[in-house]
Design a protein around this motif. Structure first.
Motif, PDB file in Angstrom:
ATOM      1  N   GLU A 163     -27.947  -3.894 -52.930  1.00 55.39           N
ATOM      2  CA  GLU A 163     -28.291  -4.318 -51.810  1.00 55.39           C
ATOM      3  C   GLU A 163     -29.030  -5.758 -51.538  1.00 55.39           C
ATOM      4  O   GLU A 163     -28.672  -6.220 -51.477  1.00 55.39           O
ATOM      5  CB  GLU A 163     -30.526  -2.991 -52.280  1.00 55.39           C
TER       6      GLU A 163
ATOM      7  N   LYS B 204     -29.713  -6.220 -45.256  1.00 55.58           N
ATOM      8  CA  LYS B 204     -28.724  -6.202 -46.069  1.00 55.58           C
ATOM      9  C   LYS B 204     -27.624  -6.667 -44.851  1.00 55.58           C
ATOM     10  O   LYS B 204     -26.204  -6.630 -45.527  1.00 55.58           O
ATOM     11  CB  LYS B 204     -28.362  -4.851 -46.807  1.00 55.58           C
TER      12      LYS B 204
ATOM     13  N   MET C  35     -37.188   2.844 -48.427  1.00 55.46           N
ATOM     14  CA  MET C  35     -35.858   2.928 -48.149  1.00 55.46           C
ATOM     15  C   MET C  35     -35.128   2.772 -47.010  1.00 55.46           C
ATOM     16  O   MET C  35     -33.995   2.982 -46.334  1.00 55.46           O
ATOM     17  CB  MET C  35     -34.619   4.213 -49.110  1.00 55.46           C
TER      18      MET C  35
ATOM     19  N   GLN D 174     -34.144   1.393 -43.369  1.00 57.25           N
ATOM     20  CA  GLN D 174     -34.432  -0.213 -43.444  1.00 57.25           C
ATOM     21  C   GLN D 174     -35.302  -0.275 -41.877  1.00 57.25           C
ATOM     22  O   GLN D 174     -35.752  -1.076 -41.657  1.00 57.25           O
ATOM     23  CB  GLN D 174     -32.834  -0.114 -42.956  1.00 57.25           C
TER      24      GLN D 174
ATOM     25  N   LEU E 214     -34.454  -2.448 -49.385  1.00 53.63           N
ATOM     26  CA  LEU E 214     -33.494  -1.641 -50.377  1.00 53.63           C
ATOM     27  C   LEU E 214     -33.400  -1.023 -50.087  1.00 53.63           C
ATOM     28  O   LEU E 214     -33.339  -0.328 -49.397  1.00 53.63           O
ATOM     29  CB  LEU E 214     -35.798  -1.133 -50.144  1.00 53.63           C
ATOM     30  N   GLY E 215     -32.508  -0.039 -51.359  1.00 55.03           N
ATOM     31  CA  GLY E 215     -31.598   0.303 -51.496  1.00 55.03           C
ATOM     32  C   GLY E 215     -32.035   1.533 -52.510  1.00 55.03           C
ATOM     33  O   GLY E 215     -33.371   1.828 -53.116  1.00 55.03           O
ATOM     34  N   ASN E 216     -31.357   2.225 -53.216  1.00 55.10           N
ATOM     35  CA  ASN E 216     -32.308   3.447 -54.225  1.00 55.10           C
ATOM     36  C   ASN E 216     -32.656   3.158 -55.594  1.00 55.10           C
ATOM     37  O   ASN E 216     -33.311   3.094 -56.180  1.00 55.10           O
ATOM     38  CB  ASN E 216     -30.830   4.481 -54.376  1.00 55.10           C
TER      39      ASN E 216
ATOM     40  N   HIS F 248     -33.615  -0.233 -56.154  1.00 57.72           N
ATOM     41  CA  HIS F 248     -34.849  -1.505 -56.004  1.00 57.72           C
ATOM     42  C   HIS F 248     -35.840  -1.050 -55.537  1.00 57.72           C
ATOM     43  O   HIS F 248     -37.051  -0.988 -55.873  1.00 57.72           O
ATOM     44  CB  HIS F 248     -34.100  -2.907 -55.427  1.00 57.72           C
TER      45      HIS F 248
END
Ligand SMILES: [Zn+2]
Length: 268
Positions: free
Chosen positions: A3, A70, A161, A163, A169-171, A173
């Motif tokens: 992430e 990202k 999540m 974008q 951010l992903g799962n 964070h």
């Protein structure tokens, strides 16, 4: 899974490893990792991937690295590489059985792009096209920019999540930031307003900063999913354990196809 903090670490590591050096040789081990655009599809690998890579990295010294969400843009004169890590990609100085690309430096050092699942990639491009691709389709950066207003009936974690709403951010964070903010992950995005929204904005930044500082101590990046990697996070993958804030029990449920961890005792 990479992430924003992990991608940021990658960009800084590549800059550090190549400072004052030139790239003198390129080997492409799997053509599917070099793409014509920022698509994540391995089937869109370029036929001429190796020569396209050479044209960028051999022509000029490695220059500044820019990050948005990202994605990374690595400048070489008036050309650039757009880098994305997908789910399992990483740049490393260690040998890897999943090496897709290696770059050899003038001091003999070797940098490897390893990517077992092939969802990351490298796009050789011009600086102008690369700068457009760096931002294309993405919301404001989760670390640098203020958290934008959140809209709609989707759950707040799902929106964090997305974008196109906020980039980076992903799962992991997203779940941790919601825990820090004391906000339930299944609350609607549009209900996160006012003081609650301010709290979430602060929590997102604190979470990303915390993760960056942890990674700063490491030369090579570690993902929580790596075999034997430590899990320094209070809720991620900790179902059944005690919440370090209120002593409640961390629970897991599936949200938009992804596991979410939270504490119903202190996330409202
Ligand atoms: Zn709690």
């Amino acid at each position: 899974m990479p992430e924003l903090p992990e991608v940021d670490h990658c960009g800084r590591a590549l800059s550090r490893w190549t400072a004052g050096r030139r790239i003198v040789a390129v080997e492409l081990h799997d053509g599917r990792s070099v793409r014509a655009s920022r698509t994540a599809r391995p089937s869109d690998g370029r036929e001429d991937g190796e020569s396209a890579l050479r044209e960028v990295v051999l022509a000029a010294a490695p220059g500044p690295m820019e990050r948005h969400g990202k994605r990374l843009l690595w400048r070489f004169g008036d050309r650039a590489l757009l880098l994305h890590l997908g789910m399992t990609g990483r740049w490393t100085r260690l040998p890897s059985p999943h090496a897709k690309v290696t770059l050899r430096l003038d001091d003999g050092a070797v940098l490897t792009f390893a990517d077992p699942r092939l969802l990351g990639g490298i796009v050789p491009t011009t600086l102008a096209d690369g700068a457009a691709m760096l931002h294309d389709g993405l919301g404001p950066d989760a670390l640098r920019d203020p958290l934008p207003p959140l809209h709609g009936k989707r759950a707040v974690k799902v929106v964090l999540m997305d974008q196109a709403v906020v980039a980076g951010l992903g799962n992991l964070h997203a779940a941790e930031a919601l825990w820090r903010a004391g906000i339930a992950p299944d609350r609607t995005a549009e209900s996160v307003t006012g003081e609650r929204h301010t709290r979430l904005g602060i929590a997102v930044r604190e979470q990303l900063d915390f993760a960056r500082r942890l990674l700063d101590a490491e030369e090579e990046v570690t993902y929580v999913e790596d075999a034997g990697a430590p899990n320094p996070f209070p809720v991620y993958q900790r179902q059944g354990e005690a919440c370090p804030r209120c002593g409640g029990t961390i629970e897991r449920f599936v949200q938009a196809g992804r596991g979410t961890w939270w504490c119903r005792g202190c996330q409202k």
